[in-house]
Write an enzyme that holds these catalytic residues in place. Structure first.
Site, short mmCIF file in Angstrom:
data_model
loop_
_atom_site.label_atom_id
_atom_site.label_comp_id
_atom_site.label_asym_id
_atom_site.label_seq_id
_atom_site.Cartn_x
_atom_site.Cartn_y
_atom_site.Cartn_z
N LYS A 125 43.01 40.62 45.56
CA LYS A 125 42.54 39.15 46.43
C LYS A 125 43.74 38.75 46.97
O LYS A 125 45.21 39.09 46.71
CB LYS A 125 41.99 38.55 44.86
CG LYS A 125 41.09 39.16 44.40
CD LYS A 125 39.84 37.93 44.63
CE LYS A 125 38.97 38.88 44.33
NZ LYS A 125 38.32 38.94 42.36
N HIS A 128 46.96 32.73 46.48
CA HIS A 128 46.84 31.51 46.63
C HIS A 128 47.56 30.36 45.98
O HIS A 128 48.22 30.66 45.28
CB HIS A 128 45.13 30.55 46.56
CG HIS A 128 44.82 31.41 45.43
ND1 HIS A 128 45.21 30.02 44.10
CD2 HIS A 128 43.79 32.24 44.60
CE1 HIS A 128 44.45 31.08 43.07
NE2 HIS A 128 43.44 31.84 43.17
N HIS A 131 48.18 30.67 42.14
CA HIS A 131 49.23 31.26 41.93
C HIS A 131 50.14 31.34 41.82
O HIS A 131 51.10 31.57 41.32
CB HIS A 131 48.71 33.14 42.30
CG HIS A 131 47.97 33.41 41.81
ND1 HIS A 131 46.42 34.18 43.01
CD2 HIS A 131 47.02 33.41 40.49
CE1 HIS A 131 45.18 34.24 42.49
NE2 HIS A 131 46.30 34.13 41.30
N1 ARG Z 1 45.20 37.26 36.54
C1 ARG Z 1 43.90 36.18 35.89
C2 ARG Z 1 44.32 35.26 36.84
O1 ARG Z 1 44.54 35.38 38.40
C3 ARG Z 1 45.64 35.81 35.19
C4 ARG Z 1 46.24 36.57 33.82
C5 ARG Z 1 46.62 35.19 32.88
N2 ARG Z 1 47.09 36.80 32.01
C6 ARG Z 1 46.46 36.79 30.84
N3 ARG Z 1 47.35 37.45 29.84
N4 ARG Z 1 45.57 36.81 30.78
O2 ARG Z 1 42.75 34.02 37.00
#
Ligand code: ARG
Length: 574
Positions: A125, A128, A131
């Site tokens: 992905k 953005h 992030h």
């Molecule tokens: N990859 C997830 C997202 O982009 C965030 C991960 C957050 N961390 C976790 N330990 N759940 O929404």
């Protein structure tokens, strides 16, 4: 001497409170005329059965708070402490110049491990601006804890697992373009992902295939694992370029996939403890007693889910790192998810659940709505960085031209890259993290505003004064010659420098880097007032010139340290 600590110790001895408690109660009076520190006596009213102003009066008059160079007075319920200006100048600037880069360091974290999880983008992905928020905030929090002596472990919990990978594998086999994947992986993966959803509207069997492929992936089937690995490696390469550009790194890239093999053990423990229940075919942990909806651990088809991977991850982290704190820098919309995960851990009997912290943040918006990107609605970080650096280039080029063109295009580019990225980072970190951010280029690149360019410019201009002084052979005064820095403007700068250390500790305790950005912004503002009202190299006496140069050096040192804690590089010339 650390005056705050000294004052706190004396107060602790008189009141019977703990030094650390006194330290946290001590306030900085709102006006310089009210002194440097103030202790509110409200806490003592209950035990002493007296009104706070009376207590303040008695303690202040008792003569037991004597510290050389510090005068004590009382104002209503407050005991005020004023450090004589010459002594303050000597101690604060002396301390800064002596510690160099180490100013603000502390040993409070010695022997303690803190995990900071941040960035955690999703494989395949685009990266953005949301992030970017976790990346910038997490990087700063990691730097702050490092400064305070903690052993910091930086985790990137990559979104590299889940049913979407079943979709990607299915889509790639049907419509994937090998060459496109190699040259621009994320764009290609996004293209087939979008296509999958369009096609699945008419052909629901695609969803079944995707589920089947994810199941195969979870079972370790070679062909699926190989494709998945390629998607992951290629995406990570792209992300790493962005991290390099931003000066961000990680110790650990264990993504969701890494934890998936550890889920069966978690499920066993949950069963042993009788915590697992069936609900509509899925396996869940009920959290009614915590006021939360059930946490799904296994879906009805037996595959794992986001939350189960987080359970396994937290346990893994504790077992391997024995952390004192496990910090998750993830947007506020996931608040409920983390409450559920922490509650399940607690039910499983893991005391460390109390040391898991979700550090949330707000949304990213743009004032200039026409800012369009290749991907439609979402704004890519790369586009934001490029546009900001471009605009910064223009400003720096114009400034250089106004000075007769004293910079080469290459110099301009190099400086603009740092200052532009700094401007973006600062915009993310200049307010409380839960507030939404609005990007407005006029505002964030304003060289007079509350911006990174303003701070970096203040730094660079001051460095140039110091260079000039060095060329002319003028020495910077040693600590014992700084008593002459007692003017109102100088005093204001020194006071704000003195509070920098505290701002670092406060930023750590509240996971709010803006406590630091606010402090260095105040330092720069006070310093610029001093700079505009007084001469440095042409000050009245030689002694004053040297002392003011020491002040300049201290300001540079603290601005640089503060910006570094935010993740921003300074430049020597601008
Ligand atoms: N990859 C997830 C997202 O982009 C965030 C991960 C957050 N961390 C976790 N330990 N759940 O929404």
């Amino acid at each position: 001497m650390e005056y705050k600590l000294e004052i706190a110790s004396k107060l602790a001895a008189v009141t019977g409170l703990e030094v650390s408690q006194v330290e946290s109660l001590i306030e900085i009076p709102p006006q310089l005329s009210m002194g440097d520190y103030a202790f509110p006596c409200f806490v003592l009213a209950k035990t002493l059965h007296k009104a706070p102003p009376m207590i303040a009066n008695e303690i202040a008059g008792s003569g037991e708070l004597k510290i050389e160079g510090v005068s004590v007075s009382c104002a209503g319920p407050y005991i005020n402490f004023s450090i004589s200006r010459d002594i303050l100048a000597q101690s604060v600037i002396g301390d800064i110049l002596k510690s160099g880069d180490g100013y603000g360091k502390s040993d409070m974290g010695d022997g303690k491990t803190v995990i900071v999880e941040y960035s955690s983008p999703n494989i395949a992905k685009p990266f953005h601006v949301g992030h970017a928020f976790t990346t910038i905030l997490g990087n700063s929090i990691a730097r702050i804890y490092t400064k305070l002596g903690y052993n910091v472990q930086r985790f990137n919990h990559l979104g590299d697992y889940g049913t979407q990978f079943g979709k990607l594998i299915t889509a790639y086999r049907l419509w994937g373009d090998e060459a496109a994947l190699a040259s621009d992986p994320i764009t290609e993966l996004l293209r087939i992902y979008v296509k999958f959803h369009e096609e699945a509207k008419n052909d629901p069997s695609l969803e079944d295939k995707a589920r089947e492929n994810f199941r195969k992936l979870e079972e370790g089937s070679e062909a699926e694992v190989e494709l998945w690995q390629r998607f992951r490696d290629l995406s990570l390469e792209v992300f790493k370029k962005t991290y390099d550009r931003m000066g961000v790194d990680f110790d650990n890239f264990n993504g969701e996939s890494f934890y998936s093999s550890r889920i069966p053990k978690v499920v066993d423990t949950l069963k042993e403890k009788n915590l697992l229940e069936e609900s509509e075919g899925a396996q869940v942990v009920m959290l009614e007693d915590c006021g939360l909806p059930p946490c799904i651990v296994l879906k009805s088809d037996g595959t794992t889910i986001y939350a189960s991977r987080d359970l396994a991850a937290a346990i893994y982290r504790y077992e391997n790192y024995k952390f004192d704190k496990n910090i998750y820098v993830v947007g506020l919309p996931q608040q409920l998810h983390f409450k559920q995960v922490f509650a399940v851990l607690k039910k499983m009997g893991y005391e460390f659940a109390d040391n898991c912290v979700h550090v949330g943040f707000g949304l990213v918006k743009f004032k200039d709505k026409v800012f369009s990107t290749r991907e439609g609605n979402i704004v890519l970080l790369d586009d934001l960085l490029n546009k900001t650096v471009e605009k910064t280039c223009e400003i720096i080029r114009n400034n250089s031209l106004a000075r007769g063109g004293d910079m080469s295009e290459e110099q301009i580019r190099q400086i603009a890259e740092k200052v532009g990225i700094g401007a973006v980072i600062y915009t993310y970190l200049k307010s409380g993290r839960e507030k939404d951010i609005v990007f407005d280029w006029d505002e964030m690149l304003d060289f007079e505003g509350d911006t990174a360019p303003y701070l970096i410019y203040t730094y660079a201009r001051t460095r140039s004064i110091l260079r000039k002084a060095a060329e002319q052979g003028i020495a910077v005064a040693s600590a014992d010659k700084l008593g002459v820095l007692a003017g109102d403007d100088e005093y204001a700068v020194i006071r704000s420098l003195a509070d920098f250390k505290d701002s670092v500790k406060k930023a750590a305790a509240s996971y709010e880097p803006f406590m630091i950005s606010r402090q260095i912004s105040l330092i720069a503002r006070n310093y610029n007032r001093f700079y505009n009202n007084s001469s440095i190299l042409n000050a009245e006496t030689e002694e004053l010139v040297s002392a003011r140069l020491a002040l300049c050096e201290a300001v540079c040192s603290v601005l640089k340290s503060g910006l570094e804690l935010l993740g921003i590089d300074v430049v020597e010339k601008m």
